[in-house]
Design a protein around this motif. Sequence first.
Motif, short mmCIF file in Angstrom:
data_model
loop_
_atom_site.label_atom_id
_atom_site.label_comp_id
_atom_site.label_asym_id
_atom_site.label_seq_id
_atom_site.Cartn_x
_atom_site.Cartn_y
_atom_site.Cartn_z
N MET A 265 -14.14 -4.75 -49.64
CA MET A 265 -15.45 -5.37 -49.64
C MET A 265 -15.36 -6.86 -49.91
SD MET A 265 -18.87 -4.13 -51.48
CE MET A 265 -19.78 -5.28 -52.44
N ILE B 31 -28.89 -2.24 -49.01
CA ILE B 31 -27.72 -1.36 -49.03
C ILE B 31 -26.63 -1.99 -48.18
CG2 ILE B 31 -26.79 0.91 -48.42
CD1 ILE B 31 -29.65 2.03 -48.80
N TYR B 32 -25.45 -2.10 -48.77
CA TYR B 32 -24.24 -2.54 -48.08
C TYR B 32 -23.13 -1.60 -48.48
CZ TYR B 32 -20.13 -5.34 -46.93
OH TYR B 32 -18.92 -5.77 -46.42
N GLN B 33 -22.52 -0.94 -47.50
CA GLN B 33 -21.42 0.01 -47.76
C GLN B 33 -21.78 1.00 -48.87
OE1 GLN B 33 -17.90 -2.36 -48.44
NE2 GLN B 33 -17.61 -2.68 -46.25
N ASP B 34 -22.93 1.58 -48.78
CA ASP B 34 -23.42 2.58 -49.74
C ASP B 34 -23.66 2.05 -51.15
OD1 ASP B 34 -23.59 4.63 -47.84
OD2 ASP B 34 -21.47 5.10 -48.08
N LYS B 35 -23.61 0.73 -51.31
CA LYS B 35 -23.95 0.12 -52.60
C LYS B 35 -25.37 -0.42 -52.48
CE LYS B 35 -19.33 -0.80 -54.12
NZ LYS B 35 -18.44 -1.68 -54.83
N LEU B 36 -26.17 -0.15 -53.50
CA LEU B 36 -27.57 -0.54 -53.51
C LEU B 36 -27.78 -1.69 -54.49
CD1 LEU B 36 -30.61 0.09 -52.83
CD2 LEU B 36 -30.55 1.66 -54.79
N SER B 37 -28.46 -2.71 -54.03
CA SER B 37 -28.87 -3.80 -54.90
C SER B 37 -30.40 -3.88 -54.86
CB SER B 37 -28.27 -5.14 -54.45
OG SER B 37 -28.69 -6.18 -55.32
N PRO C 299 -24.81 -9.42 -55.51
CA PRO C 299 -23.64 -8.53 -55.63
C PRO C 299 -22.79 -8.47 -54.36
CG PRO C 299 -25.60 -7.46 -56.48
CD PRO C 299 -26.06 -8.71 -55.79
N PHE C 300 -23.37 -8.81 -53.22
CA PHE C 300 -22.64 -8.76 -51.96
C PHE C 300 -22.05 -10.11 -51.59
CE2 PHE C 300 -26.24 -5.60 -51.30
CZ PHE C 300 -25.54 -4.57 -51.92
N PRO D 115 -18.86 -10.11 -54.68
CA PRO D 115 -18.55 -8.72 -55.05
C PRO D 115 -17.53 -8.62 -56.17
CG PRO D 115 -17.59 -9.26 -52.93
CD PRO D 115 -18.50 -10.40 -53.28
N ASP E 202 -18.00 -5.79 -59.19
CA ASP E 202 -17.24 -4.53 -59.09
C ASP E 202 -16.86 -4.02 -60.46
OD1 ASP E 202 -17.46 -4.34 -56.40
OD2 ASP E 202 -15.48 -5.20 -55.96
#
Length: 190
Positions: A1, A109-115, A182-183, A186, A190
Amino acid sequence: MNTGLSSATKIRITVGSNNPVKISAAHHAVAMLFPDAEILSQGMHAPSGVADQPMTDDETKLGAINRARFCQQQAKLENQLEADLYIAMEGGVDCFEHGAATFAYMAIIYQDKLSIGRSAQLPLPNHVYQALKAGQELGDVMDTLFNTVNIKQKGGAISLFTAGKASRESVYTQALVLAMAPFVNPQQFD
């Protein structure tokens, strides 16, 4: 990521709405953060699973999350080219200690991560809040109050109450930029 979005030459966005204000806000936010990438934006109808006019902070946040997750699930179910980002915005109102206000939640949502992010809030006159409690939607109340047509797909209540100095899109764009932290960084999240 760590190399994902920052090194992308194209970033595909699916926005959980067909409202041009929301699609534009998402596009502008991502373009600001990744100026060298080509941003491909599309909107889609995504049910919020909450009332048309969310009346609490929690309900508003849930609506945004539901819309973003729906977009991601639809892409997987329909074997479509998946987006890099699934973005949803949900506007709502609540009555706080200092009075009624409108605001919006952002879910990304980015790569199953939620912000999750939240916009600034706009104070509302009590008579507007009472109309919302009676079942009306904010856009409809504003259209009646200011003699406008479909203001929610334009500057929104924000533009009307600030004499055009801010708009629904500008506030959503700012909130989305913040929710993207967060994206963008990252390694720090993390």
